[in-house]
Write a protein that holds these residues in place. Sequence first.
Motif, PDB file in Angstrom:
ATOM      1  N   VAL A 178       0.829  -1.209   0.000  1.00  0.00           N
ATOM      2  CA  VAL A 178       0.000   0.000   0.000  1.00  0.00           C
ATOM      3  C   VAL A 178       0.862   1.257   0.000  1.00  0.00           C
ATOM      4  O   VAL A 178       0.378   2.362   0.238  1.00  0.00           O
ATOM      5  CB  VAL A 178      -0.966   0.032   1.214  1.00  0.00           C
ATOM      6  N   GLY A 179       2.176   1.085  -0.230  1.00  0.00           N
ATOM      7  CA  GLY A 179       3.041   2.248  -0.424  1.00  0.00           C
ATOM      8  C   GLY A 179       3.508   2.932   0.846  1.00  0.00           C
ATOM      9  O   GLY A 179       3.943   4.069   0.804  1.00  0.00           O
ATOM     10  N   ILE A 180       3.414   2.242   1.997  1.00  0.00           N
ATOM     11  CA  ILE A 180       3.965   2.803   3.238  1.00  0.00           C
ATOM     12  C   ILE A 180       5.318   2.114   3.490  1.00  0.00           C
ATOM     13  O   ILE A 180       5.500   0.948   3.178  1.00  0.00           O
ATOM     14  CB  ILE A 180       3.021   2.546   4.433  1.00  0.00           C
ATOM     15  N   ASP A 181       6.278   2.865   4.032  1.00  0.00           N
ATOM     16  CA  ASP A 181       7.592   2.291   4.320  1.00  0.00           C
ATOM     17  C   ASP A 181       7.459   1.091   5.264  1.00  0.00           C
ATOM     18  O   ASP A 181       6.970   1.234   6.378  1.00  0.00           O
ATOM     19  CB  ASP A 181       8.478   3.365   4.963  1.00  0.00           C
ATOM     20  N   PRO A 182       7.858  -0.112   4.804  1.00  0.00           N
ATOM     21  CA  PRO A 182       7.670  -1.325   5.606  1.00  0.00           C
ATOM     22  C   PRO A 182       8.338  -1.250   6.977  1.00  0.00           C
ATOM     23  O   PRO A 182       7.884  -1.857   7.937  1.00  0.00           O
ATOM     24  CB  PRO A 182       8.320  -2.435   4.778  1.00  0.00           C
ATOM     25  N   ALA A 183       9.405  -0.443   7.057  1.00  0.00           N
ATOM     26  CA  ALA A 183      10.171  -0.434   8.301  1.00  0.00           C
ATOM     27  C   ALA A 183       9.402   0.226   9.454  1.00  0.00           C
ATOM     28  O   ALA A 183       9.753   0.039  10.609  1.00  0.00           O
ATOM     29  CB  ALA A 183      11.513   0.269   8.093  1.00  0.00           C
ATOM     30  N   VAL A 184       8.348   0.991   9.138  1.00  0.00           N
ATOM     31  CA  VAL A 184       7.595   1.579  10.250  1.00  0.00           C
ATOM     32  C   VAL A 184       6.777   0.513  10.978  1.00  0.00           C
ATOM     33  O   VAL A 184       6.255   0.761  12.054  1.00  0.00           O
ATOM     34  CB  VAL A 184       6.642   2.719   9.807  1.00  0.00           C
TER      35      VAL A 184
END
Lengths: 452, 452
Positions: free
Chosen positions: A416-422
């Motif tokens: 969904v285009g959010i940085d996975p690391a968060v």
Amino acid sequence: MQSFEIDKTDLLRIKTALEGDDAELEIVLKEYHASEIAILFERLEQEDKERIINILPTDIASDVFAEMDEEHRPGELLITLDPEKRSEIIEELDYDDATDIISQLEEHEQQEILEDIDEEDASSIRALLSYDEYTAGGLMNSDLICVNINSDKKEALDEIIRQSEEMEEFNTIYVVDGDSILKGIVSIKNIIKAHADVKIRDIYQDEPVFVKADLYQEEVAKLISQYNLTAIPVVDDNMKLLGRITVDDIIDVMEQESTEDILKISGVSEDEELSGNWQEAVKSRLPWLIINLGTGFLGAAVIRQFDDVQKAIPAVVAYMTIISGMGGNAATQALAVTVRRISLSDLNDQQAYRTVLKEFSVGLINGAANGFIVGMFAVFYDGSPMMGLVLFLAMTGNLIVAGLSGAGIPLILKRVGIDPAVASSIIITTFTDCAGFFLSLWLATNLLLHHH
Amino acid sequence: MQSFEIDKTDLLRIKTALEGDDAELEIVLKEYHASEIAILFERLEQEDKERIINILPTDIASDVFAEMDEEHRPGELLITLDPEKRSEIIEELDYDDATDIISQLEEHEQQEILEDIDEEDASSIRALLSYDEYTAGGLMNSDLICVNINSDKKEALDEIIRQSEEMEEFNTIYVVDGDSILKGIVSIKNIIKAHADVKIRDIYQDEPVFVKADLYQEEVAKLISQYNLTAIPVVDDNMKLLGRITVDDIIDVMEQESTEDILKISGVSEDEELSGNWQEAVKSRLPWLIINLGTGFLGAAVIRQFDDVQKAIPAVVAYMTIISGMGGNAATQALAVTVRRISLSDLNDQQAYRTVLKEFSVGLINGAANGFIVGMFAVFYDGSPMMGLVLFLAMTGNLIVAGLSGAGIPLILKRVGIDPAVASSIIITTFTDCAGFFLSLWLATNLLLHHH
């Protein structure tokens, strides 16, 4: 050689030299590489730095600026220098370094600086200032060597020597047409070896790897590392050659990206300076901890649903903390592997599916193994086989939850285009805490309490 | 350009082409870069890979081998090829890549391969095989260009052209004396620009940055990134030039090192392949989880000391899990920042001391802030100011423990020569779990129970 560390003796030497006259200071400074002086600057007063910069030859001084960490504000040092020295230094700097430093300053300070310097340099820097710092455009350097596709050996070599005047190093020479549209690359070796009557078009190599100016730096880094390049050309939408990104700039990007990954999955906001002070650290970490506090109340709420079993069988409380703790660590393992894998190369759906499936199996096996150990402990220490069964099932269940959330959540975020690391351990462990508490207490209530 | 991912269509095209005759296959392969074919190989059968290698022109085929991930065993593919093709490919490969691939094979297979190839190449590769894979020697490439310090312009240029025959790129030319002792460097630009009668000794730059062959790769990476080099020369104890390390090899090292950091602080053993199967993952993670299980029993043992307060005031159990959970996450934050900082640059005693002091302050502030929130919650939700005080003190105390252990333990490990990253969250959270449980329950027993 060892990488340079500030040690007391070096610092002391500089500070003593600073008490002496410029002549002495100059002699001492001669013994340090520009990047070493940049590190020493981290420990010196503003006026001392100014004095040193004024003493150093312009080429060294500009190297020092280029080597200074962004967090030590080279921009603020630059603005305090007298305009003439300042302009010399900027004109000596590579455009990309000059741009990074100037971009730290206020709009009006930027104007003031750019007005003083050579118009051509100023316009190149203005152009670079217009790109987002974290894209290829922000990284690229407009110092590069290019030759016209129709030039012959002599013309090409003259061009190369002329253009390389201010450049220390160059590997690749870019081949362009009259409108500076990128056509390909040619190695200087092949030019030297060519016969005098050969044209560049006869010896250049077409279809070079390139990037558009708005590509994000992570993607540029992936390309450079995947194709083992030492530099990559940057073009606009019409394939007009804008600049090139050299691998040494990419190294800094890769260090940044890795640091961000490590910090984010550990619940530290990505922009915390590793060497920052405690105020910055509090600002960057407190928000995550407060989120974690909120999620902690969720776990606590679960626990409060099961007061009876806790009163009746206190041992279950101690075991419950083991189950949830193990879940948290298993989830962190799955998270770290998945996040790192995503940031080194993008996974397609099939690979993503396989990753989740793999983490499910790992959770099942590791859960059963640890569940068996803790279960056996309960059988012998508490003499309760039923407690053993409860713990075996709870541990297995919770480590499956751990694997699925540790791998699944970052993959979903990426989609969904959010940085996975968060999907930091703080978020992930919420699942495993709640699941761990619920499984332990619910199973204990139904299998133990009602047979109590 | 986007970095290449295997997607179904590419894989399908190759597989369909594989059913056709060599001519068709050749046409399809032409459309892929060597590094892309290397990625496609990850999904192909052994015999298909062999066939493709045999069809590809030798220079492309050798690039494919150079680009293949170690974990996909290029060595095993190489040994299955017919000796002639095999030798052509090895002679085309850079020495360092050839060495890496051959080093994966059995002793007798290595001999078999080296006997077939050109004697000079064979001896260079044998030399490289003798260095530890993780040192400068294991990383370096003996393909480099060096000129004698006494040669003139013409001699130098002829040498450069001769030596660069098999080399794609070179930035720096190394200057040596008759015994190939490293004297300095010279840029090809300065040679081209020099007058015909100039000797290299007049234009070369002395005091180059260099490394000894036995320096560990992390240190080499730090130097290259600190001094912004694109290549660094490797010498023996007598300053004899052995080879050079190029920045593109360093990029792989840096990715490795960062991945190891992330995995280790997350309790995954460093040698787990990110794309490995579930069996490998279990092997690499189960030991850490079992350690965690052991430490979990410590926490459980602490809890079991306080049965009375749990029976009397069940709410304390729910809160206790919040305190310990928060401690775990705060410790992970401090750990990540400290470990990453250590691996980017070595800290001297003063910096180490400051780091611990900083984490103490951060723990104090964040602890007090979160302690206040959870305390207030207890005051209003449980109507117990004393419970509020207990939680405030426990939270503050535990986050101080978190900061001190998260920063202190990796720093101590580094001092005693153990990799700081093994101070994984699994180890650190033991402290915060036990401290969290103890502080909550002990304070509750003394401040609440005895006034109950």
